[in-house]
Design a protein around this motif. Structure first.
Motif, PDB file in Angstrom:
ATOM      1  N   ARG A   1       0.840  -1.197   0.000  1.00 55.42           N
ATOM      2  CA  ARG A   1       0.000   0.000   0.000  1.00 55.42           C
ATOM      3  C   ARG A   1       0.870   1.239   0.000  1.00 55.42           C
ATOM      4  NH1 ARG A   1      -4.227  -1.043   4.618  1.00 55.42           N
ATOM      5  NH2 ARG A   1      -4.131   1.192   4.642  1.00 55.42           N
TER       6      ARG A   1
ATOM      7  N   PRO B   1      -8.389   5.008 -10.692  1.00 54.13           N
ATOM      8  CA  PRO B   1      -8.399   3.587 -10.316  1.00 54.13           C
ATOM      9  C   PRO B   1      -7.091   3.100  -9.703  1.00 54.13           C
ATOM     10  CG  PRO B   1      -8.004   3.795 -12.658  1.00 54.13           C
ATOM     11  CD  PRO B   1      -8.195   5.197 -12.121  1.00 54.13           C
ATOM     12  N   ILE B   2      -6.722   3.662  -8.562  1.00 50.19           N
ATOM     13  CA  ILE B   2      -5.465   3.271  -7.913  1.00 50.19           C
ATOM     14  C   ILE B   2      -5.694   2.566  -6.582  1.00 50.19           C
ATOM     15  CG2 ILE B   2      -4.113   5.067  -9.054  1.00 50.19           C
ATOM     16  CD1 ILE B   2      -4.260   6.675  -6.406  1.00 50.19           C
ATOM     17  N   GLY B   3      -6.943   2.300  -6.262  1.00 53.87           N
ATOM     18  CA  GLY B   3      -7.258   1.644  -4.997  1.00 53.87           C
ATOM     19  C   GLY B   3      -8.738   1.690  -4.717  1.00 53.87           C
ATOM     20  N   SER B   4      -9.082   1.772  -3.439  1.00 45.20           N
ATOM     21  CA  SER B   4     -10.475   1.754  -3.016  1.00 45.20           C
ATOM     22  C   SER B   4     -10.789   2.914  -2.089  1.00 45.20           C
ATOM     23  CB  SER B   4     -10.777   0.453  -2.268  1.00 45.20           C
ATOM     24  OG  SER B   4     -10.486  -0.657  -3.065  1.00 45.20           O
TER      25      SER B   4
ATOM     26  N   TYR C   1      -3.104   1.116  -3.638  1.00 47.50           N
ATOM     27  CA  TYR C   1      -2.242  -0.035  -3.827  1.00 47.50           C
ATOM     28  C   TYR C   1      -1.125   0.268  -4.820  1.00 47.50           C
ATOM     29  CZ  TYR C   1      -6.090  -2.210  -1.424  1.00 47.50           C
ATOM     30  OH  TYR C   1      -7.053  -2.498  -0.504  1.00 47.50           O
TER      31      TYR C   1
ATOM     32  N   LYS D   1      -1.637  -1.056  -8.429  1.00 48.72           N
ATOM     33  CA  LYS D   1      -2.622  -0.295  -9.202  1.00 48.72           C
ATOM     34  C   LYS D   1      -2.091   1.077  -9.589  1.00 48.72           C
ATOM     35  CE  LYS D   1      -6.910  -2.458  -7.886  1.00 48.72           C
ATOM     36  NZ  LYS D   1      -8.330  -2.167  -7.884  1.00 48.72           N
TER      37      LYS D   1
ATOM     38  N   GLU E   1       0.351   0.537 -12.418  1.00 42.72           N
ATOM     39  CA  GLU E   1      -0.400   0.251 -13.649  1.00 42.72           C
ATOM     40  C   GLU E   1      -0.981   1.539 -14.223  1.00 42.72           C
ATOM     41  OE1 GLU E   1      -4.511  -2.004 -14.884  1.00 42.72           O
ATOM     42  OE2 GLU E   1      -3.331  -2.855 -13.245  1.00 42.72           O
ATOM     43  N   TYR E   2      -1.560   2.370 -13.369  1.00 42.72           N
ATOM     44  CA  TYR E   2      -2.141   3.647 -13.793  1.00 42.72           C
ATOM     45  C   TYR E   2      -1.074   4.538 -14.438  1.00 42.72           C
ATOM     46  CZ  TYR E   2      -4.618   8.096 -13.559  1.00 42.72           C
ATOM     47  OH  TYR E   2      -5.197   9.302 -13.876  1.00 42.72           O
TER      48      TYR E   2
ATOM     49  N   THR F   1       5.581  -3.807 -13.508  1.00 44.73           N
ATOM     50  CA  THR F   1       6.003  -4.419 -12.248  1.00 44.73           C
ATOM     51  C   THR F   1       7.077  -5.453 -12.529  1.00 44.73           C
ATOM     52  OG1 THR F   1       4.300  -6.123 -12.384  1.00 44.73           O
ATOM     53  CG2 THR F   1       3.715  -4.094 -11.219  1.00 44.73           C
TER      54      THR F   1
END
Length: 72
Positions: free
Chosen positions: A10, A37-40, A56, A59, A62-63, A68
């Motif tokens: 995190r 869209p990098i987490g919740s 996260y 994420k 990826e964004y 990775t």
């Protein structure tokens, strides 16, 4: 700050803000809207007033378009 060098799953909101070049309040707002869209963003439970945010590393990478270790 290099996100790849973080040794955790995190990411703190202030660290994500530095990497993205935006403020922490902007991250919170975009996560609540579902446009970042990098987490919740977890809505407050009954009796509480604050959202909870989980960002996260995978994420976020990826964004940002960063591969990775598994993808390399």
């Amino acid at each position: 700050m290099e996100i790849e060098n973080l040794n955790c799953q995190r990411v703190k909101p202030k660290d994500a803000a530095k990497v993205l070049g935006i403020g922490v309040p902007q991250i919170y707002m975009e996560m609540r809207r579902g446009t970042l869209p990098i987490g919740s963003a977890i809505p407050p439970i009954k009796g509480h007033k604050k959202y909870r945010y989980f960002i996260y590393k995978a994420k976020l990478m990826e964004y940002l378009g960063i591969k990775t270790q598994e993808e390399k």
